[in-house]
Design a protein around this motif. Sequence first.
Motif, PDB file in Angstrom:
ATOM      1  N   LEU A   6     -35.872  14.533  -3.167  1.00  0.00           N
ATOM      2  CA  LEU A   6     -35.994  15.775  -3.935  1.00  0.00           C
ATOM      3  C   LEU A   6     -36.287  16.948  -3.021  1.00  0.00           C
ATOM      4  N   GLY A  50     -31.201  18.367  -9.496  1.00  0.00           N
ATOM      5  CA  GLY A  50     -31.876  17.477  -8.560  1.00  0.00           C
ATOM      6  C   GLY A  50     -33.120  16.846  -9.170  1.00  0.00           C
ATOM      7  N   ALA A  51     -33.934  17.683  -9.837  1.00  0.00           N
ATOM      8  CA  ALA A  51     -35.145  17.156 -10.468  1.00  0.00           C
ATOM      9  C   ALA A  51     -34.785  16.171 -11.564  1.00  0.00           C
ATOM     10  N   VAL A  54     -33.804  12.877 -10.006  1.00  0.00           N
ATOM     11  CA  VAL A  54     -34.899  12.109  -9.408  1.00  0.00           C
ATOM     12  C   VAL A  54     -35.696  11.399 -10.492  1.00  0.00           C
ATOM     13  N   TRP A  55     -35.994  12.097 -11.596  1.00  0.00           N
ATOM     14  CA  TRP A  55     -36.777  11.465 -12.658  1.00  0.00           C
ATOM     15  C   TRP A  55     -35.919  10.745 -13.692  1.00  0.00           C
TER      16      TRP A  55
ATOM     17  N   MET B  53     -25.501  13.786  -6.743  1.00  0.00           N
ATOM     18  CA  MET B  53     -26.839  13.594  -7.301  1.00  0.00           C
ATOM     19  C   MET B  53     -26.799  12.791  -8.585  1.00  0.00           C
TER      20      MET B  53
END
Lengths: 102, 176
Positions: A6, A50-51, A54-55, B53
Motif C-alpha cells: 500500500l 489501492g486501499a 489491500v483490504w 491492483m
Amino acid sequence: MTTIPLFHVLILSSLLFLIGFVGVVARKNTLFMLMSLEVMLNAVGVAFIGAGSVWQQADGQVMFVLILTLAAAEVAVGLALLIRMQNKYRSLDIDLLNQMKG
Amino acid sequence: MFENVASIEGLFYFAGLVAVIASLKVVTGNNTVHALLYLVVSLLAVAVCFYLMGAPFAAGLEVIVYAGAILVLFVFAVLMFGLGADETKNAPKSKSLANMMGAMLLAAALLVEIVVIINNAEMQQSLQANVISSKAVGIMLYGPYLLAVEIASFLLLSGLLAGYHYAKPDATGGDL
C-alpha cells in the motif's frame, strides 16, 4: 491480499497529486489548469483503488465510480465556462478573471 | 528480456513511471492538443495500474469514461476554442509523426506491458486470486451507497444543465 504494498501505491498517488497540484498553481492557461485537475482527481482514484485492493473491500471502487461522475460533471461545467471566457476575452489567461464584476 | 521485471510489482512500478512521466508532460506542455495526448497516455497507464491492483472493473471504467468520454469532451472544446495562435506559436515546427513520438512510445510501452501480463499464466492466476468483482461493487453501490448514487445523479444533471446554460451563445439568450 495483493502483492503491491500500500505504501508504494500511496507514493505513486501522492506523486501524481503533487504534479497535478503544481500544474493548477503554476499554469496560467485555464485549459491546462482543468487538465491538471483531472490528473489530481485521478491520483485520488489511485489511492482509493489501492486501499480497496489491500483490504479486499469493494468500497474503494465505489468511491472511484463516484469520483468519475464528479470529474465528468466538473469537466462539463468547466469547459462550458471556458467557452464563455474565450468568447468574452478571446483568451484563456486566468489573470483576466481578477475582478468580481466586469 | 522481461524475466527480471515480470513480477506484478515490477510491472506496477513501470506503469506508474509511465503515468508520472506523461503527467509531467501534461503539466509542462505548451501545445494544448499534445498535452491532451499525454493526458490520455497518463490515464491509460493508471488504468494498467488499476488492473494490476486487482480492479479490472475500475480499469475498464477508467478507459471508457475518462479516456473515452471526458477526453473527447476536452478535444471538442479545444476545437471550439479555435486556438490558432496555439498552433502557430507553440506547435513544433516539423509536421512529421515525430511530434507525437513521445506519447506513442509511452503508449506502445503500455501495450507491451499489457501483452506480457496477459501472456503470463502464472501472473494471471495471482491476479485472479485477489480480484474484486464488479458484482461486489454493484451490490455496494445499490446497497449502502444508494444515497451517494442518487446524489451523483443530481450532480450529473446539474452538470448537464450548467454546461448547456453557460455554453449557449448570447444571441440565443433569454431564460434557461
